[in-house]
Design a protein around this motif. Structure first.
Motif, PDB file in Angstrom:
ATOM      1  N   LYS A  18       0.844  -1.205   0.000  1.00 30.26           N
ATOM      2  CA  LYS A  18       0.000   0.000   0.000  1.00 30.26           C
ATOM      3  C   LYS A  18       0.872   1.245   0.000  1.00 30.26           C
ATOM      4  CE  LYS A  18      -0.310  -0.211   5.046  1.00 30.26           C
ATOM      5  NZ  LYS A  18      -1.187  -0.285   6.223  1.00 30.26           N
ATOM      6  N   CYS A  19       0.236   2.371  -0.291  1.00 28.88           N
ATOM      7  CA  CYS A  19       0.920   3.663  -0.198  1.00 28.88           C
ATOM      8  C   CYS A  19       0.665   4.240   1.185  1.00 28.88           C
ATOM      9  CB  CYS A  19       0.399   4.624  -1.273  1.00 28.88           C
ATOM     10  SG  CYS A  19       0.877   4.129  -2.922  1.00 28.88           S
ATOM     11  N   VAL A  20       1.711   4.802   1.786  1.00 27.02           N
ATOM     12  CA  VAL A  20       1.592   5.354   3.139  1.00 27.02           C
ATOM     13  C   VAL A  20       2.186   6.755   3.172  1.00 27.02           C
ATOM     14  CG1 VAL A  20       1.652   3.090   4.252  1.00 27.02           C
ATOM     15  CG2 VAL A  20       3.802   4.301   3.853  1.00 27.02           C
TER      16      VAL A  20
ATOM     17  N   LEU B 209       5.948   3.752  -0.374  1.00 22.49           N
ATOM     18  CA  LEU B 209       5.467   2.391  -0.630  1.00 22.49           C
ATOM     19  C   LEU B 209       5.825   1.495   0.546  1.00 22.49           C
ATOM     20  CD1 LEU B 209       4.294   0.377  -2.753  1.00 22.49           C
ATOM     21  CD2 LEU B 209       6.640   0.035  -3.546  1.00 22.49           C
ATOM     22  N   LYS B 210       4.831   0.750   1.026  1.00 21.99           N
ATOM     23  CA  LYS B 210       5.083  -0.185   2.128  1.00 21.99           C
ATOM     24  C   LYS B 210       4.516  -1.543   1.734  1.00 21.99           C
ATOM     25  CE  LYS B 210       4.690  -0.508   7.177  1.00 21.99           C
ATOM     26  NZ  LYS B 210       6.107  -0.828   7.329  1.00 21.99           N
ATOM     27  N   CYS B 211       5.305  -2.595   1.962  1.00 26.17           N
ATOM     28  CA  CYS B 211       4.811  -3.933   1.646  1.00 26.17           C
ATOM     29  C   CYS B 211       5.613  -4.982   2.417  1.00 26.17           C
ATOM     30  CB  CYS B 211       4.875  -4.211   0.141  1.00 26.17           C
ATOM     31  SG  CYS B 211       6.525  -4.118  -0.580  1.00 26.17           S
ATOM     32  N   GLN B 212       5.227  -6.244   2.234  1.00 28.47           N
ATOM     33  CA  GLN B 212       5.926  -7.394   2.821  1.00 28.47           C
ATOM     34  C   GLN B 212       6.295  -8.302   1.649  1.00 28.47           C
ATOM     35  OE1 GLN B 212       5.882  -7.611   6.299  1.00 28.47           O
ATOM     36  NE2 GLN B 212       6.837  -9.590   6.635  1.00 28.47           N
ATOM     37  N   VAL B 213       7.575  -8.715   1.565  1.00 31.85           N
ATOM     38  CA  VAL B 213       7.974  -9.494   0.392  1.00 31.85           C
ATOM     39  C   VAL B 213       8.524 -10.862   0.768  1.00 31.85           C
ATOM     40  CG1 VAL B 213       8.511  -7.457  -1.005  1.00 31.85           C
ATOM     41  CG2 VAL B 213      10.345  -8.516   0.331  1.00 31.85           C
ATOM     42  N   LYS B 214       8.377 -11.788  -0.215  1.00 34.56           N
ATOM     43  CA  LYS B 214       9.010 -13.106  -0.083  1.00 34.56           C
ATOM     44  C   LYS B 214       9.620 -13.463  -1.421  1.00 34.56           C
ATOM     45  CE  LYS B 214       4.718 -15.532  -1.168  1.00 34.56           C
ATOM     46  NZ  LYS B 214       3.806 -16.616  -0.829  1.00 34.56           N
ATOM     47  N   GLN B 215      10.441 -14.521  -1.415  1.00 30.53           N
ATOM     48  CA  GLN B 215      11.128 -14.957  -2.637  1.00 30.53           C
ATOM     49  C   GLN B 215      10.919 -16.468  -2.745  1.00 30.53           C
ATOM     50  OE1 GLN B 215      15.459 -14.559  -2.570  1.00 30.53           O
ATOM     51  NE2 GLN B 215      15.425 -13.687  -4.631  1.00 30.53           N
ATOM     52  N   GLY B 216      10.001 -16.864  -3.631  1.00 30.33           N
ATOM     53  CA  GLY B 216       9.682 -18.288  -3.755  1.00 30.33           C
ATOM     54  C   GLY B 216       8.849 -18.763  -2.570  1.00 30.33           C
ATOM     55  N   GLU B 217       8.736 -20.054  -2.445  1.00 26.68           N
ATOM     56  CA  GLU B 217       7.918 -20.639  -1.378  1.00 26.68           C
ATOM     57  C   GLU B 217       8.792 -21.068  -0.201  1.00 26.68           C
ATOM     58  OE1 GLU B 217       4.643 -20.616  -1.341  1.00 26.68           O
ATOM     59  OE2 GLU B 217       4.713 -19.626  -3.303  1.00 26.68           O
TER      60      GLU B 217
ATOM     61  N   ILE C 260      10.112  -0.766   3.057  1.00 24.78           N
ATOM     62  CA  ILE C 260       9.665   0.632   2.961  1.00 24.78           C
ATOM     63  C   ILE C 260      10.399   1.277   1.788  1.00 24.78           C
ATOM     64  CG2 ILE C 260      11.386   1.440   4.660  1.00 24.78           C
ATOM     65  CD1 ILE C 260       7.862   2.935   4.221  1.00 24.78           C
ATOM     66  N   GLY C 261       9.643   1.967   0.941  1.00 21.24           N
ATOM     67  CA  GLY C 261      10.242   2.658  -0.204  1.00 21.24           C
ATOM     68  C   GLY C 261       9.816   4.110  -0.207  1.00 21.24           C
ATOM     69  N   PHE C 262      10.686   4.984   0.309  1.00 15.09           N
ATOM     70  CA  PHE C 262      10.338   6.406   0.381  1.00 15.09           C
ATOM     71  C   PHE C 262      10.260   6.998  -1.028  1.00 15.09           C
ATOM     72  CE2 PHE C 262      12.283   5.589   4.577  1.00 15.09           C
ATOM     73  CZ  PHE C 262      11.185   5.925   5.360  1.00 15.09           C
ATOM     74  N   ASN C 263       9.180   7.740  -1.269  1.00 18.63           N
ATOM     75  CA  ASN C 263       8.911   8.390  -2.567  1.00 18.63           C
ATOM     76  C   ASN C 263       8.791   7.394  -3.720  1.00 18.63           C
ATOM     77  OD1 ASN C 263       9.004  11.096  -1.487  1.00 18.63           O
ATOM     78  ND2 ASN C 263      11.225  10.822  -1.324  1.00 18.63           N
TER      79      ASN C 263
END
Length: 564
Positions: free
Chosen positions: A494-496, A503-511, A519-522
């Motif tokens: 989501k955008c915060v 940009l804020k999110c939770q990530v994974k790589q594969g299972e 967190i991604g500012f701007n």
């Protein structure tokens, strides 16, 4: 953004170092990329030792400088410590004056007024010294080009000791001593010291000459670390040793003035120094007078310091307001004149606040990413601050325009200059011409330099614990940047922020592997790239996020793009 992956270092060297350190290949690879290839070099990197500082007497004229200062003290002469009005200059003056006053009473300080006198040594400052029977001026963070002014002082019976780190011109001032590791005839092993660093080498030389213990110098290291962070000099070699130990002083026993600026902050990093302490010290010289900063940095009484810090906070608020207004006006000027397609940015308005044009130049460089100059009126001249893009030497470009310039000085990425108003348009035209002829067009697209590709499963608490020991970070030793490919958002992206720009999110790589908060500012505009389970590549650095008393490793995004 250009994503550039650094070349992989030699695998035999990496394997050998990893084996000796017991850290794993990911850490060893980062060290070898930084030129650290042996166990001993790694030990020096992770445990910077003050004993590894170079002998200050290796700097040309150091013996003459020490001799002249000691002569002044023996003969009861009055000494004036003179420095520029920015962080490097005011910390230098605080360092040198407090060191000398501890030994000798007849010491005064002088910071030129940014508006009445301008940058560097001024005739007004020399006249003040003559009127007050001062026989010796120690100039810090300025003076390397003050040929006529040093000669003028000599006529008045005033000697100069110059401690500078800017590039010299063809001629060196006729001072008693000129300490500048960038002098071509100086064989000092490290030439990236800031002005306060050169001042520190001078007080180190005085303590060595008098057989004083190394501990005598420790209380001054917080000032040196502040100047290193603020002046954006490489955090390598001696600067790394000084910054490392200076940060330790800031965290354990800071001077009262710095403590008042930091408040209750714990585990202070070089980033805190750059973004909290430095702008406030700078604000005094930008909005009022640099002596306010020197007073704060040399005052020991806590109540007085709190009062000084409160005043400086007001100056900083005023500075932020002026910076915002002028940046908006400059952007409007560029758009109205349809100058977005030029390779340079040169803007001018006569009533822009001289104290913030350097910050505005940095903001415009971030916006258009090209060499930038912001001009304002200063008396009967125009004064400018110049900023550049990574890889392009703006000082050299100004050299190519010097027929239109009255005087200039500075570094590869930041410089200042003055010129006559009737030269402005010719200068603007010439600057565009010089940059067009000399700049590699690739430099006009911001580059993200990536240290290594990393699998999320390799980001362990142990790995991050070692990574933190790479600090203090800065030019020449930047915080490591990684790329991880084929990531997916776990569905909460989501955008915060107030204006939803982050940009804020939770990530994974594969299972089955670990997931990390991001967190991604701007970077809010890139939300679509991670939606609907799309795979994406991310470039990031690692830091910690504390929430509800729990601390976890998070990815601090620099950029993302769809996976191929």
């Amino acid at each position: 953004m250009r994503w550039t992956l650094k070349p992989k270092p030699d695998s035999i060297t990496v394997d050998s170092l990893a084996d000796k350190l017991g850290t794993g290949n990911a850490v060893a690879r980062l060290l070898v990329q930084r030129g650290i290839k042996t166990f001993e070099a790694a030990r020096n990197f992770f445990r910077p030792d003050l004993k590894d500082l170079h002998d200050p007497f290796l700097m040309k004229d150091m013996d003459k400088a020490v001799e002249r200062i000691e002569q002044a003290m023996e003969e009861g002469e009055n000494i004036m410590v003179y420095g520029d009005y920015d962080v490097d200059g005011t910390t230098s003056v605080a360092l040198m004056s407090s060191f000398l006053k501890f030994r000798y009473p007849n010491v005064t300080t002088y910071i030129p007024d940014r508006y009445a006198e301008g940058y560097g040594i001024s005739y007004q400052g020399i006249d003040y010294a003559a009127d007050n029977d001062i026989q010796l001026i120690i100039a810090l963070d300025c003076g390397i080009k003050a040929i006529e002014k040093v000669a003028y002082a000599r006529e008045k019976g005033i000697d100069f000791v110059i401690c500078d780190h800017h590039r010299p011109g063809i001629e060196i001032p006729d001072a008693v001593a000129v300490l500048d590791p960038k002098r071509e005839d100086c064989e000092y092993p490290y030439d990236e010291l800031c002005g306060c660093g050169v001042g520190f080498k001078l007080i180190q030389a005085i303590t060595i000459k008098n057989n004083e213990p190394e501990e005598t110098l420790l209380p001054y290291l917080d000032l040196v670390a502040t100047a290193i962070g603020a002046d954006i000099v490489p955090i390598t070699g001696e600067n790394r040793i000084l910054a490392y130990h200076g940060l330790h002083v800031i965290n354990v026993a800071p001077r009262t003035g710095i403590k008042c600026l930091l408040g209750d902050r714990k585990n202070v990093s070089i980033t805190d120094v750059v973004f909290i302490v430095a702008p406030r010290i700078n604000a005094a010289g930008r909005m009022k007078h640099g002596l306010h900063a020197v007073n704060l940095l040399t005052e020991e009484d806590e109540e007085s310091c709190k009062r000084f810090a409160s005043e400086i906070e007001t100056y900083n608020t005023d500075r932020r307001s002026a910076d915002k207004t002028i940046t908006e006006e400059a952007i409007q000027q560029i758009i109205e004149r349809q100058e977005e397609d030029r390779l340079t940015t040169v803007v001018y308005q006569e009533n822009w606040h001289k104290g913030v044009i350097g910050i505005v130049a940095s903001r415009l460089t971030e916006t258009w990413y090209r060499p930038t100059l912001v001009f304002t009126r200063s008396g009967d001249r125009l004064a400018a601050s110049a900023r550049s893009v990574k890889g392009f030497d703006v000082y050299e470009a100004l050299e190519g325009c010097k027929e239109h310039i009255e005087q200039f000085g500075g570094h590869k990425y930041a410089a200042g200059l003055t010129l006559l108003e009737d030269q402005y348009e010719d200068f603007k035209r010439k600057f565009e011409e010089v940059v067009t002829e000399t700049i590699d067009r690739n430099l006009l697209t911001p580059e993200i330099s990536i240290d290594a590709e990393l699998k999320l499963k390799d980001i362990t608490p142990k790995f991050y614990r070692i990574l933190k020991q790479f600090a203090p970070f800065g030019p020449g030793n930047m915080s490591p940047v990684f790329i991880s490919k084929g990531l997916t958002d776990t569905g909460f992206g989501k955008c915060v922020g107030e204006d939803k720009t982050h940009l804020k999110c939770q990530v994974k790589q594969g299972e089955g592997g670990p997931s990390f908060s991001v967190i991604g500012f701007n970077l809010g505009s890139k939300l679509d790239i991670i939606k609907a389970g799309k795979k994406f590549d991310a470039v990031y650095s690692l830091d910690e996020n504390t929430w509800n008393g729990n601390t976890s490793i998070q990815l601090k995004l620099k950029d993302i793009r769809e996976s191929n």
